[in-house]
Scaffold this active site. Structure first.
Site, PDB file in Angstrom:
ATOM      1  N   HIS A  37     -19.792  25.386 -53.094  1.00  0.00           N
ATOM      2  CA  HIS A  37     -18.773  25.752 -54.080  1.00  0.00           C
ATOM      3  C   HIS A  37     -18.138  24.524 -54.723  1.00  0.00           C
ATOM      4  O   HIS A  37     -16.956  24.531 -55.074  1.00  0.00           O
ATOM      5  CB  HIS A  37     -17.701  26.646 -53.439  1.00  0.00           C
ATOM      6  CG  HIS A  37     -18.207  28.013 -53.131  1.00  0.00           C
ATOM      7  ND1 HIS A  37     -17.531  28.912 -52.339  1.00  0.00           N
ATOM      8  CD2 HIS A  37     -19.336  28.649 -53.521  1.00  0.00           C
ATOM      9  CE1 HIS A  37     -18.233  30.034 -52.251  1.00  0.00           C
ATOM     10  NE2 HIS A  37     -19.333  29.890 -52.955  1.00  0.00           N
TER      11      HIS A  37
ATOM     12  N   ASP B  53     -25.130  34.485 -65.073  1.00  0.00           N
ATOM     13  CA  ASP B  53     -25.049  33.628 -63.887  1.00  0.00           C
ATOM     14  C   ASP B  53     -26.352  32.840 -63.788  1.00  0.00           C
ATOM     15  O   ASP B  53     -27.386  33.402 -63.421  1.00  0.00           O
ATOM     16  CB  ASP B  53     -24.838  34.536 -62.656  1.00  0.00           C
ATOM     17  CG  ASP B  53     -24.508  33.745 -61.400  1.00  0.00           C
ATOM     18  OD1 ASP B  53     -24.367  32.519 -61.484  1.00  0.00           O
ATOM     19  OD2 ASP B  53     -24.391  34.377 -60.329  1.00  0.00           O
TER      20      ASP B  53
ATOM     21  N   HIS C 220     -27.103  38.886 -55.709  1.00  0.00           N
ATOM     22  CA  HIS C 220     -25.959  39.811 -55.679  1.00  0.00           C
ATOM     23  C   HIS C 220     -26.033  40.649 -56.946  1.00  0.00           C
ATOM     24  O   HIS C 220     -26.694  40.259 -57.923  1.00  0.00           O
ATOM     25  CB  HIS C 220     -24.637  39.025 -55.613  1.00  0.00           C
ATOM     26  CG  HIS C 220     -24.537  37.926 -56.641  1.00  0.00           C
ATOM     27  ND1 HIS C 220     -24.192  38.157 -57.949  1.00  0.00           N
ATOM     28  CD2 HIS C 220     -24.770  36.580 -56.562  1.00  0.00           C
ATOM     29  CE1 HIS C 220     -24.194  37.011 -58.620  1.00  0.00           C
ATOM     30  NE2 HIS C 220     -24.564  36.044 -57.802  1.00  0.00           N
TER      31      HIS C 220
ATOM     32  N   HIS D 124     -20.014  38.714 -59.424  1.00  0.00           N
ATOM     33  CA  HIS D 124     -20.419  39.381 -58.179  1.00  0.00           C
ATOM     34  C   HIS D 124     -19.978  40.826 -58.374  1.00  0.00           C
ATOM     35  O   HIS D 124     -18.850  41.188 -58.070  1.00  0.00           O
ATOM     36  CB  HIS D 124     -19.738  38.751 -56.957  1.00  0.00           C
ATOM     37  CG  HIS D 124     -20.291  37.396 -56.633  1.00  0.00           C
ATOM     38  ND1 HIS D 124     -19.974  36.699 -55.503  1.00  0.00           N
ATOM     39  CD2 HIS D 124     -21.172  36.608 -57.296  1.00  0.00           C
ATOM     40  CE1 HIS D 124     -20.619  35.538 -55.487  1.00  0.00           C
ATOM     41  NE2 HIS D 124     -21.346  35.460 -56.572  1.00  0.00           N
TER      42      HIS D 124
ATOM     43  N   GLU E  29     -31.583  33.789 -56.648  1.00  0.00           N
ATOM     44  CA  GLU E  29     -31.055  32.430 -56.558  1.00  0.00           C
ATOM     45  C   GLU E  29     -31.300  31.732 -55.220  1.00  0.00           C
ATOM     46  O   GLU E  29     -30.365  31.413 -54.493  1.00  0.00           O
ATOM     47  CB  GLU E  29     -29.563  32.417 -56.884  1.00  0.00           C
ATOM     48  CG  GLU E  29     -28.703  33.411 -56.136  1.00  0.00           C
ATOM     49  CD  GLU E  29     -27.223  33.243 -56.491  1.00  0.00           C
ATOM     50  OE1 GLU E  29     -26.745  32.101 -56.422  1.00  0.00           O
ATOM     51  OE2 GLU E  29     -26.568  34.243 -56.833  1.00  0.00           O
TER      52      GLU E  29
ATOM     53  N   ARG F 173     -30.914  24.536 -56.386  1.00  0.00           N
ATOM     54  CA  ARG F 173     -30.860  26.003 -56.510  1.00  0.00           C
ATOM     55  C   ARG F 173     -31.404  26.357 -57.888  1.00  0.00           C
ATOM     56  O   ARG F 173     -31.192  25.615 -58.851  1.00  0.00           O
ATOM     57  CB  ARG F 173     -29.432  26.528 -56.333  1.00  0.00           C
ATOM     58  CG  ARG F 173     -29.313  28.033 -56.497  1.00  0.00           C
ATOM     59  CD  ARG F 173     -28.002  28.616 -55.958  1.00  0.00           C
ATOM     60  NE  ARG F 173     -26.817  28.188 -56.659  1.00  0.00           N
ATOM     61  CZ  ARG F 173     -25.951  27.274 -56.226  1.00  0.00           C
ATOM     62  NH1 ARG F 173     -26.145  26.671 -55.064  1.00  0.00           N
ATOM     63  NH2 ARG F 173     -24.882  26.939 -56.930  1.00  0.00           N
TER      64      ARG F 173
ATOM     65  N   GLU G 108     -31.461  29.810 -60.368  1.00  0.00           N
ATOM     66  CA  GLU G 108     -30.880  31.157 -60.436  1.00  0.00           C
ATOM     67  C   GLU G 108     -31.097  31.782 -61.805  1.00  0.00           C
ATOM     68  O   GLU G 108     -30.782  31.178 -62.838  1.00  0.00           O
ATOM     69  CB  GLU G 108     -29.372  31.084 -60.151  1.00  0.00           C
ATOM     70  CG  GLU G 108     -28.666  32.416 -60.301  1.00  0.00           C
ATOM     71  CD  GLU G 108     -27.208  32.371 -59.867  1.00  0.00           C
ATOM     72  OE1 GLU G 108     -26.573  31.298 -59.976  1.00  0.00           O
ATOM     73  OE2 GLU G 108     -26.710  33.411 -59.421  1.00  0.00           O
TER      74      GLU G 108
HETATM   75  N1  GLY Z   1     -22.077  31.419 -59.545  1.00  0.00           N
HETATM   76  C1  GLY Z   1     -21.830  32.249 -58.473  1.00  0.00           C
HETATM   77  C2  GLY Z   1     -23.060  32.661 -57.823  1.00  0.00           C
HETATM   78  O1  GLY Z   1     -24.108  32.124 -58.087  1.00  0.00           O
HETATM   79  O2  GLY Z   1     -23.072  33.588 -57.070  1.00  0.00           O
HETATM   80 MN    MN Z   2     -25.075  34.083 -58.427  1.00  0.00          MN
HETATM   81 MN    MN Z   3     -24.449  31.186 -59.948  1.00  0.00          MN
END
Ligand code: GLY
Ligand code: MN
Ligand code: MN
Length: 465
Positions: free
Chosen positions: A250, A278, A365, A372, A412, A433, A435
């Site tokens: 984070h 996202d 998610h 989210h 992700e 990462r 995503e």
């Molecule tokens: N940016 C928040 C997540 O990837 O869940």
């Molecule tokens: Mn995410």
């Molecule tokens: Mn994200």
């Protein structure tokens, strides 16, 4: 304002309330919040309220009576007020709200405590969002108390209270055409922001920038791109992480310096017209992966591809995670991140959970109005069974949700290597990462965020260009 979409959703609530035994639903929007003296946080409406009204002013309330024939929907909003409108902006006002929002009636919010008890009387149940709005429970208690005060006059008090979130979550989980169109646009804008950040990173390192290239330089490029395409806010606090900062899940965009040879992880995306996106991309600050970075990058990308393949109707929400984790574990054993001699084979690592040293979050998610987003992650109506939870504990729980067209989820996977004994030094401090946002379709899924390259060669080509 497309009234019909919101009216259709309100009619859906009436149907769902009736199916659950009837009653009246009460739903406030979000409050304004002070940041410090005379200065508020940017106002963001409540997602549930917006879903049913399309109305973005503060101080709004929606009431839906399932059993009432003539008047089903009542809106409370701020009254017109020239003095306040000079300072804070135009208000819709109750009179215009009826025509503009398509509700049956509208009142000033100043009449809330007088009118709501009338709307609650003679309804068998009251539905409101539980544990979401501070003080709402006691407000409802106060209104019910007022209804009870009128029982001798023939008023009946609702006998039960239910969580309105549960009912709305099910509706919000499957996105309609209007929502999908906005999500596609939000994804495209966010992707353009990532492209711009990658190109700027390479250009600034090539040309030199006073004080060095900083995380905030790239954050500024993202925000510029989001806003210039009409996005109202970032969908969440942007992460721009230089080098080792990527191993802090984070981390926020700070003033860390991006040097040639380092990776930059950006997890940032815009909110457009109430809908999130996202995206995460990880790229070499100067546009060229080192061999060690490339090795891990390709493992994460293969894991994401496996997750995407497992995202289709009939699969369960956990299937993409399981598919991605297996590929990550294969890569960890191949590269020596996990020593085969100590950890055994892929299935042994999946069982022991040793991979969590390098992959400690889930692969996705739900996403929608909230990044989210709401929605049950387990299959409604199914029986609990024994399963392993995220920490490897055996727990009783319902099987994971079966994917259906219209659901939107993120893909992700990542690998985060903190320096440690027995971990090959060439991988230390690499955090990766990748995503993207996936809409479940009839036959598989559509990626909404592929306006920015994800393949390592394509990223290098973009940054060279
Ligand atoms: N940016 C928040 C997540 O990837 O869940
Ligand atoms: Mn995410
Ligand atoms: Mn994200």
């Amino acid at each position: 304002m497309q009234t019909s979409i919101y009216a259709k959703r309100r009619a859906g609530v009436v149907r769902a309330l009736k199916a659950a035994g009837g009653g009246v639903a009460v739903l406030p929007t979000a409050p304004e919040r002070q940041r410090n003296r005379d200065s508020d946080f940017p106002y963001r409406h409540d997602s549930y309220f917006y879903y049913l009204t399309g109305f973005t002013e503060p101080d709004g309330w929606l009431v839906i009576q399932a059993d009432h024939k003539a008047v089903r929907t009542t809106l409370f909003c701020r009254p017109r007020n020239l003095e306040r409108e000079i300072w804070d902006g135009v208000r819709l006002g109750p009179k215009a709200a009826v025509a503009q929002l398509g509700v049956d009636q509208a009142f000033s919010v100043e009449l809330l405590d007088e009118k709501i008890p009338e709307l609650l009387a003679n309804q068998n149940a009251v539905w409101f969002p539980f544990a979401t709005h501070k003080g709402l429970e006691s407000q409802v208690d106060g209104w019910l108390n007022k209804v009870r005060g009128r029982v001798r006059l023939g008023a009946e008090c609702p006998q039960s209270q239910h969580d309105l979130c549960k009912l709305l979550d099910e509706m919000r989980l499957v996105k309609d055409r209007h929502e999908i169109a906005i999500l596609r646009r939000a994804g495209a804008i966010s992707a353009a922001g990532h492209v711009r950040a990658m190109q700027t990173s390479a250009a600034l390192l090539r040309d030199g920038v006073k004080g060095g290239l900083r995380e905030y330089h790239l954050e500024a490029e993202l925000l510029h791109e989001f806003r210039r395409h009409g996005s109202q806010f970032p969908a969440y606090t942007s992460i721009v992480a230089a080098g080792a900062n990527a191993c802090i899940l984070h981390y926020r965009a700070g003033d860390g310096e991006l040097k040639p040879g380092q990776l930059c992880l950006i997890d940032a995306a815009c909110e457009l017209d109430g809908y999130a996106s996202d995206i995460t991309r990880t790229f070499p600050a100067n546009g060229q992966f080192t061999p060690a970075q490339r090795t891990l990058y390709d493992i994460v990308l293969a894991a994401q591809q496996a997750a995407i393949k497992a995202t289709k109707p009939g699969k369960r929400f956990t299937d993409p995670h399981d598919a991605a984790t297996r590929v990550l574990v294969e890569g960890m054993l191949e590269t020596g991140l996990l020593a085969k001699a100590k950890h055994g084979r892929v299935d042994d690592v999946l069982e022991s959970g040793a991979y969590r040293q390098f992959y400690m979050h889930r692969t996705g998610h739900w996403m929608g109005m909230d990044v989210h987003d709401c929605g049950d992650y387990t299959e409604p109506g199914s029986k609990p069974r024994e399963e392993k939870d995220a920490t490897g504990q055996r727990v009783m729980r319902k099987p994971s949700r079966i994917l259906k067209p219209g659901m939107v989820l993120t893909e992700e996977p990542g690998i985060y290597v903190r320096p440690a004994k027995n971990v090959p030094r060439e991988f230390w401090n690499i955090g990766i990462r990748i995503e993207d946002d996936a809409l479940v379709t009839a036959s598989g899924c559509e990626l909404l965020t592929r306006g920015v390259p994800v393949d390592a060669d394509e990223i290098e080509a973009l940054m060279r260009g």
